[in-house]
Design an enzyme around this catalytic site. Structure first.
Site, PDB file in Angstrom:
ATOM      1  N   TYR A   6      -8.609  15.105  -5.825  1.00  0.00           N
ATOM      2  CA  TYR A   6      -7.857  14.520  -6.949  1.00  0.00           C
ATOM      3  C   TYR A   6      -7.083  15.601  -7.710  1.00  0.00           C
ATOM      4  CZ  TYR A   6      -7.055  11.679 -11.160  1.00  0.00           C
ATOM      5  OH  TYR A   6      -6.485  10.997 -12.210  1.00  0.00           O
ATOM      6  N   ASN A  59       2.450   5.317 -10.525  1.00  0.00           N
ATOM      7  CA  ASN A  59       1.185   5.258 -11.254  1.00  0.00           C
ATOM      8  C   ASN A  59      -0.027   5.077 -10.340  1.00  0.00           C
ATOM      9  OD1 ASN A  59      -0.661   4.428 -13.657  1.00  0.00           O
ATOM     10  ND2 ASN A  59      -0.737   2.702 -12.231  1.00  0.00           N
ATOM     11  N   ASP A 104       0.873  -1.172   0.000  1.00  0.00           N
ATOM     12  CA  ASP A 104       0.000   0.000   0.000  1.00  0.00           C
ATOM     13  C   ASP A 104       0.913   1.226   0.000  1.00  0.00           C
ATOM     14  OD1 ASP A 104      -1.601   2.158   0.595  1.00  0.00           O
ATOM     15  OD2 ASP A 104      -2.674   1.174   2.245  1.00  0.00           O
ATOM     16  N   VAL A 105       0.993   1.902  -1.150  1.00  0.00           N
ATOM     17  CA  VAL A 105       1.975   2.994  -1.286  1.00  0.00           C
ATOM     18  C   VAL A 105       1.653   4.202  -0.411  1.00  0.00           C
ATOM     19  CG1 VAL A 105       2.713   2.340  -3.613  1.00  0.00           C
ATOM     20  CG2 VAL A 105       0.839   4.000  -3.330  1.00  0.00           C
ATOM     21  N   LYS A 144      -3.001  16.025  -7.962  1.00  0.00           N
ATOM     22  CA  LYS A 144      -2.287  15.952  -9.239  1.00  0.00           C
ATOM     23  C   LYS A 144      -1.519  17.239  -9.526  1.00  0.00           C
ATOM     24  CE  LYS A 144      -3.530  11.742 -10.381  1.00  0.00           C
ATOM     25  NZ  LYS A 144      -2.540  10.651 -10.431  1.00  0.00           N
TER      26      LYS A 144
END
Ligand code: BGC
Length: 261
Positions: free
Chosen positions: A159, A93, A66-67, A163
């Protein structure tokens, strides 16, 4: 003839059991890289990616982590060290859109979990990757951002914030390591047909609406990102760092202005 050659390069792709990560992992492997196929939950899908790569004559291993958890990322890199003895290519990614929630009605824990996966995950992985790349004075870190690094998106402020922040993180770190033989850059996919937006392309009305936001009037294929990623992490892109390449069929060129105005 120009060939993308990643022979002998050791790569780690997060979120590689499906969608863009899968396509990126497969394309990197087809250019000769050994690929760590990171996944969160779906071991069977990750193993299928590994098998696909091996059947095509490539090398890959599946690696669960789990990054968004720094200890898990540390353990992931320890596994990479054991398997590959170092790292040359890091592709951040793994990501999620999160639920559509306007700011006033949003749940802080939802908002925070998007930031944890989409921004802190790449930060933890970049940090660990650099520790391996700096001593060897070589490496490439590719962040998968989104057209929403640039385009606002109502209901998805976590989100878009993650980003846009990931983009500036990319540029700042690129500046830090440019003299150390390490490139840090981003690819900004537009609407690519993957599980992340299946609810949109799975419905004819929302698909038509989405197509109209794209100058080419169609969704992208995962391989259209995978191929560009392979180029960007290769030596063919040796002079590209600290920037984002949009691969979006013209989503960023205001397709509505193809008429009227
Ligand atoms: C999102 C997709 C969306 C696309 C275009 C991507 O970053 O993950 O869900 O379809 O942007 O809006």
């Amino acid at each position: 003839m120009i060939n993308i050659d990643l022979t002998g390069r050791r790569a780690l792709v997060t979120g590689a059991s499906s969608g863009l990560g899968r396509a990126i992992a497969v394309n990197l492997a087809s250019c000769g890289a050994k690929v760590g196929v990171n996944y969160l939950k779906d071991q069977v899908a990750a193993q299928a990616v590994v098998t696909q790569i091996q059947q095509a004559g490539g090398q890959a291993i599946a690696l669960q982590a789990d990054v968004s958890q720094p200890e898990a990322v540390e353990a992931l890199f320890a596994e990479v060290d054991r398997a590959f003895g170092g790292l040359d290519i890091m592709v951040n990614n793994a990501g999620m859109d999160g639920a559509r929630e306007n700011c006033a009605e949003s749940q802080p824990d939802h908002w925070e979990s998007v930031i944890r996966v989409d921004l802190l995950g790449p930060y933890y992985c970049t940090r660990q990757a650099l520790k391996r790349m700096q001593p060897q004075q070589r490496g490439v870190i590719l962040q998968v951002t989104s057209v929403h690094e640039f385009i606002p998106w109502a209901g998805y402020s976590a989100y878009t914030s993650a980003k846009a922040a990931l983009s500036m993180f990319t540029k700042s770190v690129a500046q830090e390591v440019a003299m150390q033989g390490i490139r840090v850059l981003a690819i900004a996919p537009g609407a690519i047909q993957t599980p992340i937006n299946a609810s949109v392309w799975g419905n004819p009305d929302s698909l038509r609406d989405l197509d109209q936001k794209i100058a080419m009037n169609r969704l992208g294929e995962p391989d259209e990102i995978g191929r560009v990623a392979a180029f960007l992490v290769s030596d063919l892109a040796s002079y590209i760092t600290g920037t984002t390449l949009a691969v979006d069929g013209g989503m960023l060129i205001y397709p509505d202005f193809s008429h009227g105005g």
